[in-house]
Design a protein around this motif. Structure first.
Motif, short mmCIF file in Angstrom:
data_model
loop_
_atom_site.label_atom_id
_atom_site.label_comp_id
_atom_site.label_asym_id
_atom_site.label_seq_id
_atom_site.Cartn_x
_atom_site.Cartn_y
_atom_site.Cartn_z
N UNK B 7 0.82 -1.23 0.00
CA UNK B 7 0.00 0.00 0.00
C UNK B 7 0.86 1.28 0.00
N UNK B 8 2.04 1.19 0.58
CA UNK B 8 2.94 2.33 0.61
C UNK B 8 3.52 2.56 -0.79
N UNK B 11 0.94 4.18 -2.89
CA UNK B 11 0.80 5.60 -2.57
C UNK B 11 1.94 6.39 -3.19
N UNK B 28 9.00 10.71 0.80
CA UNK B 28 8.91 11.54 2.02
C UNK B 28 7.46 11.84 2.35
N UNK B 29 6.67 12.22 1.31
CA UNK B 29 5.26 12.55 1.54
C UNK B 29 4.50 11.33 2.05
N UNK B 31 5.59 8.62 3.59
CA UNK B 31 5.98 8.24 4.94
C UNK B 31 5.36 9.19 5.95
N UNK B 32 5.36 10.46 5.59
CA UNK B 32 4.72 11.47 6.45
C UNK B 32 3.26 11.12 6.65
N UNK B 33 2.57 10.79 5.55
CA UNK B 33 1.13 10.53 5.62
C UNK B 33 0.80 9.29 6.45
N UNK B 34 1.61 8.24 6.35
CA UNK B 34 1.25 7.03 7.11
C UNK B 34 1.74 7.08 8.55
N UNK B 35 2.62 8.04 8.87
CA UNK B 35 3.15 8.07 10.23
C UNK B 35 2.52 9.14 11.11
N UNK B 36 1.93 10.18 10.51
CA UNK B 36 1.28 11.21 11.31
C UNK B 36 -0.13 10.79 11.70
N UNK B 38 -3.91 10.00 11.74
CA UNK B 38 -4.76 9.58 10.63
C UNK B 38 -5.61 10.74 10.08
N UNK B 41 -4.21 12.48 6.93
CA UNK B 41 -4.38 11.76 5.67
C UNK B 41 -5.83 11.84 5.21
N UNK B 42 -6.73 11.69 6.16
CA UNK B 42 -8.16 11.74 5.84
C UNK B 42 -8.52 13.11 5.26
#
Lengths: 200, 200
Positions: B7-8, B11, B28-29, B31-36, B38, B41-42
């Motif tokens: 899934x990464x 993305x 970078x984007x 990783x940022x989205x899946x680690x910050x 939720x 991202x939503x």
């Protein structure tokens, strides 16, 4: 009219929150998304939500994964006696790409940085201590960045984690000083792993 | 493990389709989205879908808008006798920001470019001719880019659209030659509009 229609402004604002995206790039991306085929925007939105929903930190090593524990933790072919400590989940991938390492990983989640308010307790050090109790680790390889905070964190870890029968090593300074793992190429990282040296 | 979880990767691939986004920025984007949180991202996914669903080209002028015809076409305070022709929807905003223009707009959708396979029929020129019939336009201001294709398209339009009682003007070369409108600052664009000159 002093700007874009509101939904476009909202999209531009959301895009500028991404790392490395300024106002002008966000505008270009937003215009691209609203002017191309709707499928493209739908696909990106889906990819964001799917990745966000399915990617987690592995409960054991802390790397990013769909299943937990992750493939790297469960692969029986990997060497249980080697444990490599890195700062971030991305560092795991950097080391995997070097092809020079076949042990297990442990992601700290950062490094000790008084300036940024990151203390030892904010990192996954207690979890690392538990793994050292429970797993047959004979060598702990510290693969943190080579900047001042990375160095300081290594020294802290070497002192705190020292125990009989455990070698604690540090990857060689093959990487240029003052940078993090993500800027190193595979060869440099490979050399750094091969040249690791004993820490007292 | 030769890469990110699927899934990464999906993305990252979706993000690299955006203009100006390379592999490394996309990583970078992502990783940022899946680690910050939720929510972030939503929010971005929602903003993409909402903008994509609600933003359309105005059926009259071609600018980006939620309602069609757009605010610029329906505002009774704007001067119906002036019609400004631009290449892209973004150019409308650039000119609005200069504060030097209070007439109507018409977005061509590009310029004639044999090299890129864009012919006159691919542009909104027929719609422009219909507007010249139906609306009380006394001056048509050509505000296309100053590169070779922009110039050529202006000359083509000046020839094709010439009719009694219609002035056809071209914004001044206040902008540096060889660039499009999106790189010009407000002042330069304002000067360019004020210094527009007659085209034969």
């Amino acid at each position: 009219m002093n700007g874009w229609p509101e939904p476009l402004t909202a999209l531009i604002t959301a895009l500028t929150r991404l790392p490395g995206v300024g106002r002008r790039s966000a505008e270009r991306m937003a215009l691209f998304l609203v002017q191309r085929e709707p499928a493209l925007a739908q696909e990106l939105a889906d990819a964001i939500l799917r990745a966000r929903a399915s990617i987690h930190a592995c409960t054991r090593c802390g790397a990013l994964t769909e299943a937990s524990p992750c493939r790297l933790c469960t692969d029986p072919r990997r060497d249980d006696s080697l444990l490599c400590v890195v700062e971030r989940p991305t560092d795991v991938l950097s080391i995997e790409r070097s092809g020079s390492y076949h042990g297990r990983y442990h992601v700290l989640g950062g490094r000790i940085s008084p300036l940024e308010g990151v203390e030892a307790d904010d990192l996954r050090i207690a979890a690392l201590e538990q793994r050292l109790q429970a797993e047959p680790v004979r060598e702990l390889i510290l693969a943190l960045g080579t900047d001042v905070e990375g160095e300081a964190t290594c020294h802290y870890l070497a002192r705190r984690l020292a125990r009989p029968g455990l070698r604690i090593t540090r990857i060689a300074h093959g990487l240029p000083a003052g940078t993090g793992l993500e800027y190193a190429d595979e060869v440099t990282l490979g050399h750094a792993l091969q040249g690791r040296r004993e820490m007292t």
